[in-house]
Design a protein around this motif. Structure first.
Motif, mmCIF file in Angstrom:
data_model
loop_
_atom_site.group_PDB
_atom_site.id
_atom_site.type_symbol
_atom_site.label_atom_id
_atom_site.label_comp_id
_atom_site.label_asym_id
_atom_site.label_seq_id
_atom_site.Cartn_x
_atom_site.Cartn_y
_atom_site.Cartn_z
ATOM 1 N N ARG A 17 -28.376 47.862 -83.333
ATOM 2 C CA ARG A 17 -27.468 47.759 -84.486
ATOM 3 C C ARG A 17 -26.167 47.065 -84.083
ATOM 4 N NH1 ARG A 17 -28.256 53.939 -86.758
ATOM 5 N NH2 ARG A 17 -30.176 53.551 -87.960
ATOM 6 N N ALA A 38 -26.895 43.378 -83.645
ATOM 7 C CA ALA A 38 -27.067 42.714 -84.943
ATOM 8 C C ALA A 38 -25.722 42.474 -85.616
ATOM 9 C CB ALA A 38 -27.973 43.560 -85.843
ATOM 10 N N GLY A 39 -24.829 43.451 -85.493
ATOM 11 C CA GLY A 39 -23.497 43.291 -86.076
ATOM 12 C C GLY A 39 -22.712 42.181 -85.404
ATOM 13 N N GLU A 50 -23.988 39.484 -83.875
ATOM 14 C CA GLU A 50 -24.540 38.190 -84.266
ATOM 15 C C GLU A 50 -24.131 37.827 -85.700
ATOM 16 O OE1 GLU A 50 -26.041 36.105 -82.207
ATOM 17 O OE2 GLU A 50 -25.624 37.602 -80.658
ATOM 18 N N MET A 51 -24.110 38.811 -86.589
ATOM 19 C CA MET A 51 -23.721 38.543 -87.981
ATOM 20 C C MET A 51 -22.245 38.134 -88.064
ATOM 21 S SD MET A 51 -24.130 41.027 -91.316
ATOM 22 C CE MET A 51 -25.903 41.043 -91.083
ATOM 23 N N SER A 52 -21.375 38.844 -87.320
ATOM 24 C CA SER A 52 -19.943 38.508 -87.357
ATOM 25 C C SER A 52 -19.690 37.136 -86.751
ATOM 26 C CB SER A 52 -19.137 39.578 -86.615
ATOM 27 O OG SER A 52 -19.492 39.629 -85.247
ATOM 28 N N ASP A 109 -21.838 34.602 -86.901
ATOM 29 C CA ASP A 109 -22.285 33.638 -87.908
ATOM 30 C C ASP A 109 -21.242 33.462 -89.011
ATOM 31 O OD1 ASP A 109 -24.609 33.269 -86.520
ATOM 32 O OD2 ASP A 109 -25.805 34.664 -87.737
ATOM 33 N N ARG A 110 -20.555 34.539 -89.358
ATOM 34 C CA ARG A 110 -19.554 34.490 -90.434
ATOM 35 C C ARG A 110 -18.185 34.025 -89.943
ATOM 36 N NH1 ARG A 110 -20.676 40.364 -93.387
ATOM 37 N NH2 ARG A 110 -22.667 39.798 -94.395
ATOM 38 N N TRP A 154 -16.015 37.321 -85.801
ATOM 39 C CA TRP A 154 -16.139 38.088 -84.566
ATOM 40 C C TRP A 154 -14.783 38.295 -83.906
ATOM 41 C CZ3 TRP A 154 -15.249 37.192 -79.311
ATOM 42 C CH2 TRP A 154 -15.808 38.147 -78.442
#
Length: 391
Positions: free
Chosen positions: A40, A43-44, A46-48, A50-51, A54
């Motif tokens: 988890r 995943a967080g 990698e998502m941050s 991408d957006r 981070w």
């Protein structure tokens, strides 16, 4: 590629996550009790990334005391008085509580508890100012990608209850001026021009146009923590302020024999006329003597005479735009917000003006219906159609 690996500890198996930061540096985070928790977290991350949201967790380890100094040094846009107020808030309230706390350890609940404690001891406006300082420090950390969000956002602050202002009448201004003796013209100047103290104290003789009866406000003086600092007026905009003709003689007397760059109003020692010294030397005793004889006389400060200037201007018909320009507010909306009570009578004037614009009888005559037409209309407003005849 990011990886998740397990390792043994005295407390059992734990998991470690290795991943790369957006600038391609290798980093890791350990201590996850389960592999699912590690997944988890990854995943967080990698998502941050991408957006573009981070935040490097290592950058949040700096203490509030260290980061606050960087924030304070960056506040170059502030007026000296405001900057001094921020310094006072940091040294007396923020740093004693938060100085050793790391940026990443500040929680919303802790900030709320701190604000609630302050609210039990300090005035609402003071609490809001202190919170503003901490919030500014944390917001600067968000902008520098040290923490993902500002934990002081959404904190419930004490409500400020606006107290009624002590507007002076013309007669009351005269009484206060007489009680101040040789400094009577200081009172009259503030009460009829709306100048801030620093603008009046920093006024130079060359800035007065006696022919047009105008004062050119281009600079102001302040004394935060006892230091004399010259700067621009509040909001950094110069303005032209009118003054009534009855001030002309006293201003000419103040300017007589002086160089164009000399101060109009000066302290007894020839330096800048400071508000604190003036209050202790002249103003407070004058006001006290008046209130002793007349307990109903409003309790005011030299700055409150600026409010009196607004009140007197409105009383002789000045509109909100004129008051804004005289006082140097950034917008007419600000003037209305500050002095909404002074314009209450304008609402009554609207009704009176509307009443006089159209004769009362003609309004209802236009709205009235002919008796036959009224009878032919049903309640829904549509005219009845005649029934067809039956042969």
């Amino acid at each position: 590629m990011p990886t998740i690996t397990s390792y043994a500890t005295a407390g059992g198996k734990r998991y470690l996550v290795r991943y790369r930061t957006p600038d391609r540096r290798q980093t890791m985070k350990r201590g996850f009790a389960t592999k699912r928790d590690a997944e988890r977290f990854l995943a967080g991350v990698e998502m941050s990334k991408d957006r573009g949201e981070w935040v490097d967790p290592t950058k949040s380890r700096v203490t509030i005391s260290h980061w606050a100094e960087q924030w304070y040094a960056a506040q170059v846009q502030l007026k000296p008085t405001t900057r001094s107020g921020y310094r006072h808030g940091l040294d007396k309230h923020v740093l004693p509580r938060w100085g050793t706390t790391r940026l990443g350890e500040v929680s919303h609940a802790d900030v709320q508890a701190w604000v609630s404690d302050l609210s039990a001891r300090l005035a609402p406006s003071t609490v809001r100012q202190i919170h503003l300082v901490l919030s500014g420090v944390l917001k600067y950390a968000v902008m520098d990608r040290r923490i993902p969000s500002n934990p002081s956002d959404g904190v419930r602050l004490p409500r400020i209850v606006k107290s009624s202002r002590g507007y002076l009448s013309n007669e009351q201004v005269a009484r206060l001026a007489r009680a101040c003796g040789p400094d009577a013209d200081v009172i009259i100047m503030l009460a009829y021009t709306g100048l801030r103290w620093g603008e009046m104290a920093g006024l130079k003789t060359a800035r007065i146009d006696f022919d047009r009866r105008r004062i050119d406000v281009v600079e102001a003086v302040s004394d935060p923590r006892g230091r004399i600092i010259w700067g621009t007026p509040k909001s950094h905009e110069r303005r032209s302020v009118p003054f009534p003709d009855f001030l002309s003689d006293s201003l000419r007397a103040r300017c007589a024999g002086k160089h164009p760059d000399d101060l109009v109003f000066m302290a007894p020692d020839g330096g800048v006329l400071r508000s604190g010294n003036f209050r202790n030397r002249r103003f407070n005793s004058a006001l006290a003597s008046i209130q002793e004889a007349d307990p109903e006389f409003p309790k005011v400060t030299p700055h409150d005479l600026r409010h009196t200037a607004a009140s007197l201007a409105v009383s002789v018909g000045a509109n909100v735009k004129a008051v804004q320009r005289m006082l140097g507010h950034s917008s007419a909306a600000m003037t209305l917000d500050v002095y909404a009570d002074l314009f209450d009578d304008d609402l009554d004037a609207v009704a009176v003006a509307l009443n006089g614009s159209v004769p009362f009888s003609s309004v209802f005559k236009m709205c009235s219906l002919d008796e036959n037409e009224a009878e032919s209309r049903p309640k829904n407003g549509h005219k009845k159609r005649p029934l067809p005849s039956v042969s």
